[in-house]
Design a protein around this motif. Structure first.
Motif, PDB file in Angstrom:
ATOM      1  N   SER A   1      62.077  80.294 -26.675  1.00  0.00           N
ATOM      2  CA  SER A   1      61.067  80.356 -27.732  1.00  0.00           C
ATOM      3  C   SER A   1      61.696  80.917 -29.010  1.00  0.00           C
ATOM      4  O   SER A   1      62.747  81.577 -28.969  1.00  0.00           O
TER       5      SER A   1
ATOM      6  N   SER B   1      60.393  76.905 -23.424  1.00  0.00           N
ATOM      7  CA  SER B   1      59.595  77.437 -24.541  1.00  0.00           C
ATOM      8  C   SER B   1      58.195  76.869 -24.313  1.00  0.00           C
ATOM      9  O   SER B   1      57.531  77.250 -23.357  1.00  0.00           O
ATOM     10  N   ASP B   2      57.755  75.922 -25.165  1.00  0.00           N
ATOM     11  CA  ASP B   2      56.532  75.180 -24.851  1.00  0.00           C
ATOM     12  C   ASP B   2      56.787  74.173 -23.737  1.00  0.00           C
ATOM     13  O   ASP B   2      55.878  73.802 -22.986  1.00  0.00           O
TER      14      ASP B   2
ATOM     15  N   THR C   1      55.782  80.133 -25.948  1.00  0.00           N
ATOM     16  CA  THR C   1      56.212  80.604 -24.622  1.00  0.00           C
ATOM     17  C   THR C   1      55.222  80.175 -23.546  1.00  0.00           C
ATOM     18  O   THR C   1      54.092  80.661 -23.508  1.00  0.00           O
TER      19      THR C   1
END
Length: 232
Positions: free
Chosen positions: A34, A72-73, A101
């Motif tokens: 992230s 991250s995503d 995150t």
């Protein structure tokens, strides 16, 4: 390579103290990408973590390596880090920061790859019995903040509690990690399959201390997993 030799020796000392020198596992490094992690990539901390965790992998992993995942995503499997490619692993594999995150996507990747469901299918095809229960998976999960998908991640940890996968969560920084603390102690699991500790600056911790903390709860989980029939 000299540094990796030193790290491998230090890791082995802690493995000996925990009576883990004869234990083989799949060693997995899950690292947060992230945007808030950017400074830890820029200052070399994440690359150092690859090297430091590979010290454990050289001793303990079935292939003498570590499997690296980033999230991250979204999440992706980056690939193996070993003694041949570890030196510039982060740069060479274009591990860069972006997004927020979420834990669940990378957890799902790990359950799909190391959980028994897929392995049991192939074991059945080739007549092998209980092969999936022989080798545990030891996940080192590094992040600098809580996630946006708590309910999904909680469900996956509960699902994983019936599988031979142990999660060692590490929070970096002085922010709140209330959700990771919750995963460490939550009820409703077949087996306590997670541990958590927090450090303000992981690069400031000595290798010996880091290995000590990382390996602290795994031996207890290993014994409980055997007692409950998750591992042979």
């Amino acid at each position: 390579m000299g540094n990796l030799i030193d790290l491998t020796k230090k890791a082995r000392i802690q493995l000996e103290k925990n009576q883990l020198t004869d234990v083989k596992a799949e060693i997995v490094f899950v690292v947060d990408t992230s945007y808030s992690m950017q400074h830890l990539y820029n200052n070399g901390t994440v690359q150092e973590l690859v090297d430091r965790l590979l010290g454990i992998g050289m001793n303990m992993d079935v292939n003498g390596s570590i499997d690296v995942f980033s999230f991250s995503d979204r999440a992706r499997e980056v690939g193996k880090a070993d003694e041949r490619n570890h030196t510039n692993y982060v740069k060479d594999n274009r591990i860069i920061t972006n997004g927020g995150t979420k834990y669940a996507p990378v957890m799902r990747l790990i359950l799909d790859k190391y959980g028994p469901a897929k392995k049991s299918f192939f074991n059945g095809l080739f007549g092998s019995k209980n092969k999936k229960q022989e080798i545990p998976t030891f996940v080192f999960f590094i992040t600098d903040g809580d996630n946006d998908d708590k309910s999904e991640a909680e469900k996956l940890i509960k699902e994983a509690s019936k599988q031979p996968i142990f999660w060692q969560f590490v929070g970096i920084g002085n922010t709140s990690f209330s959700f990771l603390q919750q995963l460490d102690t939550m009820s409703g699991r077949f087996l306590d399959n997670a541990n958590f500790f927090q450090v303000d600056d992981i690069s400031a911790i000595t290798d010996d201390e880091l290995y000590k903390r990382l390996l602290n709860e795994f031996p207890d989980w290993l014994q409980q997993a055997k007692n409950k029939g998750i591992l042979s």
